[in-house]
Enzyme design. Sequence first.
Site, mmCIF file in Angstrom:
data_model
loop_
_atom_site.group_PDB
_atom_site.id
_atom_site.type_symbol
_atom_site.label_atom_id
_atom_site.label_comp_id
_atom_site.label_asym_id
_atom_site.label_seq_id
_atom_site.Cartn_x
_atom_site.Cartn_y
_atom_site.Cartn_z
ATOM 1 N N ASP A 140 -2.311 -5.864 -17.962
ATOM 2 C CA ASP A 140 -3.584 -6.123 -18.638
ATOM 3 C C ASP A 140 -4.634 -5.244 -17.950
ATOM 4 O O ASP A 140 -4.288 -4.340 -17.208
ATOM 5 C CB ASP A 140 -3.923 -7.621 -18.635
ATOM 6 C CG ASP A 140 -4.123 -8.170 -17.232
ATOM 7 O OD1 ASP A 140 -4.217 -7.360 -16.277
ATOM 8 O OD2 ASP A 140 -4.187 -9.402 -17.083
ATOM 9 N N SER A 150 8.264 -7.784 -8.356
ATOM 10 C CA SER A 150 7.816 -8.381 -9.625
ATOM 11 C C SER A 150 7.813 -7.338 -10.730
ATOM 12 O O SER A 150 7.567 -6.153 -10.476
ATOM 13 C CB SER A 150 6.385 -8.926 -9.492
ATOM 14 O OG SER A 150 6.269 -9.836 -8.428
ATOM 15 N N ASP A 163 -2.731 -5.706 -11.385
ATOM 16 C CA ASP A 163 -1.550 -6.545 -11.174
ATOM 17 C C ASP A 163 -1.807 -8.017 -11.506
ATOM 18 O O ASP A 163 -1.320 -8.918 -10.805
ATOM 19 C CB ASP A 163 -1.030 -6.394 -9.725
ATOM 20 C CG ASP A 163 -0.622 -4.961 -9.425
ATOM 21 O OD1 ASP A 163 -0.134 -4.291 -10.352
ATOM 22 O OD2 ASP A 163 -0.809 -4.510 -8.286
ATOM 23 N N ARG A 182 -1.975 4.679 -10.170
ATOM 24 C CA ARG A 182 -3.273 4.969 -10.790
ATOM 25 C C ARG A 182 -3.542 3.859 -11.803
ATOM 26 O O ARG A 182 -2.639 3.483 -12.554
ATOM 27 C CB ARG A 182 -3.140 6.305 -11.517
ATOM 28 C CG ARG A 182 -4.386 6.961 -11.921
ATOM 29 C CD ARG A 182 -5.089 7.636 -10.801
ATOM 30 N NE ARG A 182 -4.399 8.822 -10.287
ATOM 31 C CZ ARG A 182 -4.832 9.534 -9.243
ATOM 32 N NH1 ARG A 182 -5.934 9.202 -8.629
ATOM 33 N NH2 ARG A 182 -4.156 10.579 -8.822
ATOM 34 N N ARG A 209 -11.926 9.316 -15.221
ATOM 35 C CA ARG A 209 -10.716 8.539 -15.508
ATOM 36 C C ARG A 209 -10.524 8.399 -17.018
ATOM 37 O O ARG A 209 -9.409 8.446 -17.537
ATOM 38 C CB ARG A 209 -10.867 7.147 -14.858
ATOM 39 C CG ARG A 209 -9.713 6.188 -15.118
ATOM 40 C CD ARG A 209 -9.938 4.877 -14.396
ATOM 41 N NE ARG A 209 -10.108 5.086 -12.967
ATOM 42 C CZ ARG A 209 -9.095 5.222 -12.110
ATOM 43 N NH1 ARG A 209 -7.853 5.136 -12.519
ATOM 44 N NH2 ARG A 209 -9.320 5.436 -10.835
ATOM 45 N N LEU A 251 -4.710 2.425 -15.142
ATOM 46 C CA LEU A 251 -4.926 2.960 -16.491
ATOM 47 C C LEU A 251 -6.323 2.581 -16.968
ATOM 48 O O LEU A 251 -6.760 1.447 -16.777
ATOM 49 C CB LEU A 251 -3.898 2.379 -17.463
ATOM 50 C CG LEU A 251 -2.452 2.859 -17.344
ATOM 51 C CD1 LEU A 251 -1.586 2.121 -18.373
ATOM 52 C CD2 LEU A 251 -2.343 4.361 -17.526
ATOM 53 N N ASN A 265 4.830 -3.186 -15.741
ATOM 54 C CA ASN A 265 4.643 -2.533 -14.454
ATOM 55 C C ASN A 265 5.564 -3.170 -13.421
ATOM 56 O O ASN A 265 5.746 -4.388 -13.423
ATOM 57 C CB ASN A 265 3.186 -2.727 -14.005
ATOM 58 C CG ASN A 265 2.864 -2.042 -12.686
ATOM 59 O OD1 ASN A 265 3.422 -0.985 -12.375
ATOM 60 N ND2 ASN A 265 1.967 -2.623 -11.920
ATOM 61 N N THR A 266 6.150 -2.334 -12.562
ATOM 62 C CA THR A 266 6.918 -2.885 -11.438
ATOM 63 C C THR A 266 6.014 -2.909 -10.218
ATOM 64 O O THR A 266 5.173 -2.026 -10.033
ATOM 65 C CB THR A 266 8.157 -2.023 -11.119
ATOM 66 O OG1 THR A 266 7.731 -0.738 -10.674
ATOM 67 C CG2 THR A 266 9.042 -1.863 -12.332
ATOM 68 N N HIS A 267 6.215 -3.915 -9.373
ATOM 69 C CA HIS A 267 5.356 -4.041 -8.185
ATOM 70 C C HIS A 267 6.186 -4.545 -7.014
ATOM 71 O O HIS A 267 6.942 -5.511 -7.160
ATOM 72 C CB HIS A 267 4.191 -4.988 -8.469
ATOM 73 C CG HIS A 267 3.222 -5.038 -7.333
ATOM 74 N ND1 HIS A 267 2.370 -4.000 -7.052
ATOM 75 C CD2 HIS A 267 2.999 -5.980 -6.385
ATOM 76 C CE1 HIS A 267 1.661 -4.306 -5.973
ATOM 77 N NE2 HIS A 267 2.018 -5.496 -5.547
ATOM 78 N N GLY A 269 -6.601 -5.865 -15.554
ATOM 79 C CA GLY A 269 -6.810 -6.105 -14.131
ATOM 80 C C GLY A 269 -5.812 -5.332 -13.278
ATOM 81 O O GLY A 269 -4.984 -4.570 -13.778
HETATM 82 C C1 GAR Z 1 7.939 1.118 -6.400
HETATM 83 O O1 GAR Z 1 8.220 0.257 -5.326
HETATM 84 C C2 GAR Z 1 6.878 0.511 -7.290
HETATM 85 O O2 GAR Z 1 6.960 -0.852 -7.416
HETATM 86 C C3 GAR Z 1 5.626 0.895 -6.541
HETATM 87 O O3 GAR Z 1 5.848 2.217 -6.198
HETATM 88 C C4 GAR Z 1 7.239 2.392 -5.913
HETATM 89 C C5 GAR Z 1 7.726 3.618 -6.623
HETATM 90 O O4 GAR Z 1 8.973 3.998 -6.110
HETATM 91 N N1 GAR Z 1 4.467 0.689 -7.357
HETATM 92 C C6 GAR Z 1 3.334 0.189 -6.881
HETATM 93 O O5 GAR Z 1 3.148 -0.085 -5.714
HETATM 94 C C7 GAR Z 1 2.264 0.005 -7.917
HETATM 95 N N2 GAR Z 1 1.193 -0.781 -7.391
HETATM 96 P P1 GAR Z 1 9.842 5.123 -6.829
HETATM 97 O O6 GAR Z 1 8.898 6.275 -7.156
HETATM 98 O O7 GAR Z 1 10.864 5.516 -5.820
HETATM 99 O O8 GAR Z 1 10.436 4.516 -8.065
#
Ligand code: GAR
Length: 194
Positions: free
Chosen positions: A140, A135, A144, A90, A64, A92, A106-108, A142
Amino acid sequence: MLNVAVLISGTGSNLRALLEAASDPTYPARVVSVGADRDAPGLAHAADFGVASFAVPFRAYDSREQWGEELAGQLRAWQPDLIVLSGLMRLLPAAVVAEFAPRIVNTHPAYLPEFPGAHGVRDALAAGAAQTGASVIQVDEGVDTGPILAQERVPIEPGDTEETLHARIKPVERRLLIDVVRRIAVGDIDLDAP
Ligand code: GAR
């Protein structure tokens, strides 16, 4: 103008929404580069918008950390003001976070700190929750765990599957992401003191 690099793993639908927002000349940020940890289909969105892209395939590296060194080198070349993880599936390496933090978001697809990790949508369904959410957080070291910059609830409907629920969460994520990037660009969000 805020220069943004975006990292993806998958279809990149949220990336595409950000590229569309950034193609409006009044939007205060632009995407300068899109990277992926694999040959992700979403890299095609970058080409559609004339944005450079690169892949650093995780599986091509022994560790990694080595993958992270190459990824960091690619990102560094673009001198981004902000890195957006938009479906990068993945973690980082710590050295990459240390180099670019606090300017990584990051989007979650869940209402953090509920349901962190790689299966936020599936985990919310499995828990029998009545609602979940979307969200945008600061990254950071961790999983999320960083400061929450924006989030919104999404109800879980009877009969929802992972696919139907995720499809309702993503438009919320997009709206939050586009707004967070805008607020960072205009100084409404200070990543040094979120
Ligand atoms: C999104 O919902 C994003 O929040 C999620 O992957 C999807 C990507 O969709 N990310 C995670 O779950 C990270 N833990 P996309 O490729 O269609 O934008």
